[in-house]
Design an enzyme around this catalytic site. Structure first.
Site, PDB file in Angstrom:
ATOM      1  CE  LYS A 166       7.500 -11.307   8.782  1.00  0.00           C
ATOM      2  NZ  LYS A 166       7.961 -10.194   8.003  1.00  0.00           N
ATOM      3  NE  ARG A 201      19.344 -26.068   1.853  1.00  0.00           N
ATOM      4  CZ  ARG A 201      18.031 -26.029   2.064  1.00  0.00           C
ATOM      5  NH1 ARG A 201      17.367 -24.927   1.857  1.00  0.00           N
ATOM      6  NH2 ARG A 201      17.402 -27.105   2.452  1.00  0.00           N
ATOM      7  CE  LYS A 254       9.655  -1.359  13.226  1.00  0.00           C
ATOM      8  NZ  LYS A 254      10.786  -0.808  12.525  1.00  0.00           N
ATOM      9  CG  HIS A 292       5.416  -6.511  11.069  1.00  0.00           C
ATOM     10  ND1 HIS A 292       6.144  -7.346  11.880  1.00  0.00           N
ATOM     11  CD2 HIS A 292       6.156  -6.375   9.932  1.00  0.00           C
ATOM     12  CE1 HIS A 292       7.252  -7.704  11.263  1.00  0.00           C
ATOM     13  NE2 HIS A 292       7.290  -7.132  10.074  1.00  0.00           N
ATOM     14  CG  HIS A 312      11.424  -6.284  12.784  1.00  0.00           C
ATOM     15  ND1 HIS A 312      10.804  -6.810  11.694  1.00  0.00           N
ATOM     16  CD2 HIS A 312      11.555  -4.965  12.522  1.00  0.00           C
ATOM     17  CE1 HIS A 312      10.580  -5.851  10.811  1.00  0.00           C
ATOM     18  NE2 HIS A 312      11.029  -4.719  11.278  1.00  0.00           N
ATOM     19  CE  LYS A 323      10.133   2.025   6.889  1.00  0.00           C
ATOM     20  NZ  LYS A 323       9.917   0.598   6.876  1.00  0.00           N
ATOM     21  CE  LYS A 379       7.336  -5.247   1.059  1.00  0.00           C
ATOM     22  NZ  LYS A 379       8.471  -4.945   1.928  1.00  0.00           N
ATOM     23  CG  ASP A 422       6.653  -9.440   4.259  1.00  0.00           C
ATOM     24  OD1 ASP A 422       7.415 -10.066   5.013  1.00  0.00           O
ATOM     25  OD2 ASP A 422       7.005  -8.430   3.617  1.00  0.00           O
ATOM     26  CD  GLU A 481       8.065  -1.884   3.908  1.00  0.00           C
ATOM     27  OE1 GLU A 481       9.294  -1.842   4.061  1.00  0.00           O
ATOM     28  OE2 GLU A 481       7.437  -2.925   3.658  1.00  0.00           O
TER      29      GLU A 481
HETATM   30  C1  BG6 Z   1       9.791  -7.190   7.374  1.00  0.00           C
HETATM   31  C2  BG6 Z   1       9.215  -7.547   6.033  1.00  0.00           C
HETATM   32  O1  BG6 Z   1       9.274  -8.008   8.372  1.00  0.00           O
HETATM   33  O2  BG6 Z   1       9.484  -5.829   7.669  1.00  0.00           O
HETATM   34  C3  BG6 Z   1       9.708  -6.590   4.956  1.00  0.00           C
HETATM   35  O3  BG6 Z   1       9.590  -8.874   5.706  1.00  0.00           O
HETATM   36  C4  BG6 Z   1       9.459  -5.160   5.347  1.00  0.00           C
HETATM   37  O4  BG6 Z   1       9.067  -6.865   3.719  1.00  0.00           O
HETATM   38  C5  BG6 Z   1      10.019  -4.909   6.748  1.00  0.00           C
HETATM   39  O5  BG6 Z   1      10.111  -4.327   4.406  1.00  0.00           O
HETATM   40  C6  BG6 Z   1       9.675  -3.534   7.243  1.00  0.00           C
HETATM   41  O6  BG6 Z   1      10.337  -3.334   8.464  1.00  0.00           O
HETATM   42  P1  BG6 Z   1      10.674  -1.881   8.976  1.00  0.00           P
HETATM   43  O7  BG6 Z   1      11.268  -2.114  10.326  1.00  0.00           O
HETATM   44  O8  BG6 Z   1      11.620  -1.274   8.001  1.00  0.00           O
HETATM   45  O9  BG6 Z   1       9.382  -1.147   9.015  1.00  0.00           O
END
Ligand code: BG6
Length: 495
Positions: free
Chosen positions: A176, A67, A210, A268, A206, A362, A357, A263, A244
């Site tokens: 997503k 945009r 993995k 996931h 995603h 992590k 979060k 999210d 995370e």
């Molecule tokens: C994303 C979320 O789908 O996945 C993010 O929108 C999150 O908020 C991320 O931080 C985490 O992905 P990964 O691959 O770093 O575990």
């Protein structure tokens, strides 16, 4: 029965290597939301790595659509920074220049008809010379833009159902979360299905790309010894965790719209759960695998959101002070649920899913807790109290690997037992073999038309249905959102 059926091809999820054998057609990637974070951090670095590894078709172009106004030079310079910072294989300026030569930029208003005419002319989608070209429209925008873009593309003939032969190949990738809840997912789907067949719609999650998540299926279906114990008779509970360390990193506007449930939990975590719980598919074909995942979602027991032993929502201290966050926000940044799958294999086994979060680390992992021994045969009471159940830990990230905790005799005269680990480590066993980034794998699958690692509409609907009580509970206040300390493991009371 053909032997080919039993070949698990290197290209995950494809029986008989069908997709690998197809040469890739020339392709145009059109990325909406091209000035956003996802494009800079994941999509373009992913395309760069595929390009360097010679995995893209010889003839391909990338058009960034956004945009906001940008010069082509500005746009490319931002993408270059992204590749320098986030590319898995490092950065080579010659390779970058070659890739950059194929990148264009187009500014448009997603709601304006005129813009889609111009876009159509720019990518020459109607030109005869492009009859055999793939056009991949990637919606890397905030979810609110999905519907107008899909309608715009559809109304102006940029996307067309594949079953109408003789038209260019068009596919759409939607990030997503697909929708905000069941109703919006259904609505989005009905817009998409006006212009696309299900085979053309790639609902991106995603995590499914993995390596370690894909390995869940390999682990389960390439090893015979676990299958007999992979059920309610031997498994006491399953814990799936995705923590995370980072907070929302300035993405207040996005996060207020989304929250941890939309999210991460709705997609996931539920997808990982389905891969752990599903039955063996009749073949390693995309539809058969998706059928089995969908069956798991069909068997989930509805959440009792009033049960504080089953549901916990939290918000890290300081979240309310983040930029673009409302002072009376009702957005959770932590969620944990105890869920059950009402089927023959899993009846009565709790699956505890937790994510958040700004936590202590992590870490994403699956832990399978097995039943204890039926009887302690050691006379020493101390030893008996020390016996621990076997736990299989599948580390998705970091320190990717698999560990089985077993009891072993502690060396010495006195009989004693200690828990020890049998361990497989990806990096040691596959030294020198770079793990492909999830986005690389999935972008390539979109080009190949392989939908194994993408959610199907029925899966998405069921996942929304499952999380609905959490979304409603957070909104109407019936589920308390408890504050937790940054760097902790979330709220104190949780399932
Ligand atoms: C994303 C979320 O789908 O996945 C993010 O929108 C999150 O908020 C991320 O931080 C985490 O992905 P990964 O691959 O770093 O575990």
């Amino acid at each position: 029965m053909s032997e080919e059926k039993y070949v698990l091809n290197a290209d995950f999820g494809i029986s008989a290597g069908l997709f690998n054998k197809r040469p890739l057609k020339p392709a145009t990637f059109v990325i909406f939301g091209a000035t956003g974070d996802l494009t800079m951090r994941k999509l373009v670095p992913g395309l760069y790595n595929l390009f360097v590894d010679n995995q893209l078709p010889e003839d391909f172009t990338i058009l960034g659509v956004a945009r906001s106004k940008r010069s082509l030079e500005d746009f490319k310079s931002r993408l270059k920074t992204g590749v320098e910072k986030y590319s898995r294989s490092g950065f080579n300026s010659d390779d970058w220049e070659k890739l950059a030569g194929r990148i264009g930029f187009f500014q448009m208003d997603y709601d304006l008809d005129e813009s889609y005419f111009e876009l159509s002319k720019l990518i020459e989608i109607e030109d005869d010379k492009n009859k055999d070209r793939s056009f991949l429209f990637y919606l890397a925008t905030p979810p609110a833009s999905f519907a107008p873009i899909l309608s715009g593309l559809g109304k102006h003939g940029l996307i067309t159902p594949e079953h109408l032969k003789g038209l260019p190949h068009t596919r759409v990738v939607v990030e997503k979360p697909f929708g905000r809840d069941t109703a919006t997912a259904l609505e989005l789907n009905s817009i998409a299905r006006m212009y696309l067949d299900e085979e053309q719609l790639f609902r991106m999650d995603h995590y499914l790309g993995k390596e370690t998540v894909q390995n869940l299926l390999i682990f389960r279906f390439a090893n015979a010894i676990f299958e007999p114990i992979w059920n309610r008779r031997y498994v006491q509970k399953v814990r799936i965790t995705a923590f995370e360390k980072i907070g929302i990193e300035g993405r207040g506007r996005f996060y207020e719209e989304t929250g941890i449930v939309r999210d991460v939990l709705q997609n996931h975590l539920l997808q990982i759960m389905a891969l752990c719980a599903m039955e063996a598919p009749s073949s390693f074909d995309a539809e058969r695998i998706r059928d089995e995942r969908a069956k798991v979602f069909n068997s989930i027991r509805p959440l009792n959101s009033a049960d504080t032993n089953s549901v916990s929502l939290g918000r890290y201290k300081g979240y309310l002070d983040e930029k673009d966050v409302s002072p009376d926000s009702k957005t959770p940044t932590y969620a944990s649920v105890k869920m059950f799958i009402d089927n023959w294999r899993w009846e009565g086994v709790p699956f505890i899913l937790s994510t958040g979060k700004a936590l202590s680390q992590k870490m994403t992992q699956v832990e399978i807790y097995f039943a204890p021994v039926p009887l302690c045969l050691f006379e020493d009471k101390d030893v008996c109290t020390k016996l621990e159940p076997n736990v299989l830990t599948i580390r998705i990230q970091p320190e990717e690997g698999i560990t089985l905790k077993i009891g072993a005799k502690t060396p010495g005269e006195k009989l004693d037992v200690s828990p020890v680990n049998m361990h497989f480590d990806f990096n040691t066993s596959f030294k020198g073999k770079a793990q492909q980034e999830a986005y690389e794998k999935l972008l390539l699958d979109c080009l190949k038309g392989n939908q194994t690692l993408f959610a199907r509409q029925d899966e998405v609907e069921r996942m929304w249905k499952f999380v609905a009580p959490l979304l409603e509970g957070a909104k109407d206040g019936s589920i308390e959102i408890k504050e937790y300390d940054v760097n902790s493991d979330g709220p104190e009371v949780k399932p």
